[in-house]
Design a protein around this motif. Structure first.
Motif, PDB file in Angstrom:
ATOM      1  N   CYS A  27       2.588  -2.811   0.494  1.00 31.83           N
ATOM      2  CA  CYS A  27       1.975  -1.479   0.470  1.00 31.83           C
ATOM      3  C   CYS A  27       1.029  -1.337  -0.717  1.00 31.83           C
ATOM      4  O   CYS A  27      -0.046  -0.736  -0.597  1.00 31.83           O
ATOM      5  CB  CYS A  27       3.062  -0.403   0.426  1.00 31.83           C
ATOM      6  SG  CYS A  27       4.043  -0.273   1.943  1.00 31.83           S
ATOM      7  N   ALA A  28       1.414  -1.880  -1.877  1.00 33.08           N
ATOM      8  CA  ALA A  28       0.539  -1.797  -3.048  1.00 33.08           C
ATOM      9  C   ALA A  28      -0.700  -2.662  -2.896  1.00 33.08           C
ATOM     10  O   ALA A  28      -1.743  -2.376  -3.497  1.00 33.08           O
ATOM     11  CB  ALA A  28       1.311  -2.200  -4.298  1.00 33.08           C
ATOM     12  N   SER A  29      -0.599  -3.718  -2.106  1.00 32.38           N
ATOM     13  CA  SER A  29      -1.753  -4.611  -1.956  1.00 32.38           C
ATOM     14  C   SER A  29      -2.895  -3.963  -1.185  1.00 32.38           C
ATOM     15  O   SER A  29      -4.052  -4.375  -1.343  1.00 32.38           O
ATOM     16  CB  SER A  29      -1.327  -5.900  -1.251  1.00 32.38           C
ATOM     17  OG  SER A  29      -0.969  -5.639   0.108  1.00 32.38           O
ATOM     18  N   ARG A  30      -2.610  -2.960  -0.365  1.00 29.73           N
ATOM     19  CA  ARG A  30      -3.684  -2.351   0.434  1.00 29.73           C
ATOM     20  C   ARG A  30      -4.696  -1.622  -0.437  1.00 29.73           C
ATOM     21  O   ARG A  30      -5.910  -1.836  -0.294  1.00 29.73           O
ATOM     22  CB  ARG A  30      -3.077  -1.415   1.484  1.00 29.73           C
ATOM     23  CG  ARG A  30      -2.157  -2.115   2.464  1.00 29.73           C
ATOM     24  CD  ARG A  30      -2.824  -3.304   3.099  1.00 29.73           C
ATOM     25  NE  ARG A  30      -1.937  -4.030   3.988  1.00 29.73           N
ATOM     26  CZ  ARG A  30      -2.261  -5.141   4.620  1.00 29.73           C
ATOM     27  NH1 ARG A  30      -3.456  -5.659   4.445  1.00 29.73           N
ATOM     28  NH2 ARG A  30      -1.399  -5.748   5.407  1.00 29.73           N
ATOM     29  N   PRO A  31      -4.291  -0.712  -1.339  1.00 33.62           N
ATOM     30  CA  PRO A  31      -5.312  -0.131  -2.219  1.00 33.62           C
ATOM     31  C   PRO A  31      -5.944  -1.135  -3.167  1.00 33.62           C
ATOM     32  O   PRO A  31      -7.113  -0.983  -3.544  1.00 33.62           O
ATOM     33  CB  PRO A  31      -4.536   0.961  -2.987  1.00 33.62           C
ATOM     34  CG  PRO A  31      -3.104   0.616  -2.838  1.00 33.62           C
ATOM     35  CD  PRO A  31      -2.980  -0.060  -1.514  1.00 33.62           C
ATOM     36  N   ILE A  32      -5.207  -2.185  -3.558  1.00 31.74           N
ATOM     37  CA  ILE A  32      -5.800  -3.219  -4.414  1.00 31.74           C
ATOM     38  C   ILE A  32      -6.904  -3.952  -3.657  1.00 31.74           C
ATOM     39  O   ILE A  32      -7.989  -4.213  -4.194  1.00 31.74           O
ATOM     40  CB  ILE A  32      -4.719  -4.196  -4.893  1.00 31.74           C
ATOM     41  CG1 ILE A  32      -3.733  -3.490  -5.825  1.00 31.74           C
ATOM     42  CG2 ILE A  32      -5.348  -5.383  -5.616  1.00 31.74           C
ATOM     43  CD1 ILE A  32      -2.561  -4.342  -6.243  1.00 31.74           C
ATOM     44  N   LEU A  33      -6.648  -4.286  -2.387  1.00 34.74           N
ATOM     45  CA  LEU A  33      -7.686  -4.931  -1.580  1.00 34.74           C
ATOM     46  C   LEU A  33      -8.879  -4.000  -1.367  1.00 34.74           C
ATOM     47  O   LEU A  33     -10.028  -4.455  -1.356  1.00 34.74           O
ATOM     48  CB  LEU A  33      -7.098  -5.351  -0.227  1.00 34.74           C
ATOM     49  CG  LEU A  33      -6.186  -6.573  -0.236  1.00 34.74           C
ATOM     50  CD1 LEU A  33      -5.526  -6.752   1.125  1.00 34.74           C
ATOM     51  CD2 LEU A  33      -6.963  -7.825  -0.617  1.00 34.74           C
TER      52      LEU A  33
END
Length: 226
Positions: A163-169
């Motif tokens: 879930c955290a990787s989506r805004p990071i991407l």
């Protein structure tokens, strides 16, 4: 004069013919890198599926069923936040407002954690009842249901990271850092392979070993997500 005009037109046409394929080549190269960098979890799933194919019959199905339940909180808490934040991140990146971009990114990561941590805890605690309720019917055996529950427990650790990787991407794409995302995606395959293969050696070749090998495969995918 006529010859000079014709030669200038030919030079312009030749230059445009060489520029367009070069621009198209650069676009396709960047698009391919961005596409691969935006799908690290899918690469992990492929690697885990290949390893699961060497396990007991039904291991791939159990891994797939467990992954389906993980997609629900991932789409709710991760993908939605990442997609909603992409326009404002692109706007801040265009203005070179790195402080504003960092502030939005931190806020979105906290939002995903607020939603994903309870979801991960619930999936881990209720893996057995959920596997029985959704998949314990028809031709399913107790062994495959137990393996699905074990895979769900391993996948639960990946939910906050995914879930955290989506805004990071979304931030990386706003900064046009597709190559960095691709490097991270390729590097993240290393823990997937190490944990998954190490788990197979720990489990051994027991005939009644169903849950433990698949648990290590899902834990490897979770390690790659982090």
């Amino acid at each position: 004069d006529v010859r000079e005009k014709l030669s200038s037109r030919n030079e312009t046409a030749n230059s445009s013919c060489t520029i367009v394929p070069e621009a198209a080549r650069r676009f396709l190269l960047r698009f391919t890198r961005a596409l691969a960098g935006a799908a690290p979890h899918q690469l992990h799933i492929i690697a885990g599926t290949v390893i699961a194919s060497f396990l007991f019959p039904g291991a791939i199905s159990a891994l797939y069923f467990a992954e389906r339940l993980v997609e629900f909180p991932l789409g709710l808490a991760g993908a939605s936040v990442g997609m909603a934040s992409l326009p404002i991140m692109v706007s801040l990146a265009a203005k070179r407002d790195t402080e504003g971009l960092s502030r939005i990114l931190r806020r979105n990561i906290l939002r995903t954690a607020f939603l994903s941590l309870p979801a991960a805890a619930g999936l881990f605690a209720l893996s057995g009842p959920l596997a029985c309720s959704f998949f314990g019917h028809g031709a399913a055996t107790p062994e495959t249901v137990a393996a699905t529950a074990a895979a769900m427990q391993g996948y639960a650790f990946a939910i906050p990271a995914l879930c955290a990787s989506r805004p990071i991407l979304a931030a990386l794409h706003a900064l046009s850092a597709g190559e960095a995302a691709l490097r991270f995606a390729l590097r993240s395959l290393v823990p997937v392979l190490l944990v998954s293969l190490a788990g197979q050696f720990v489990s051994g070749n027991k005939e009644d070993a169903f849950s433990e090998p698949l648990l290590f495969v899902s834990l490897g995918i979770s390690a790659g997500a982090w």
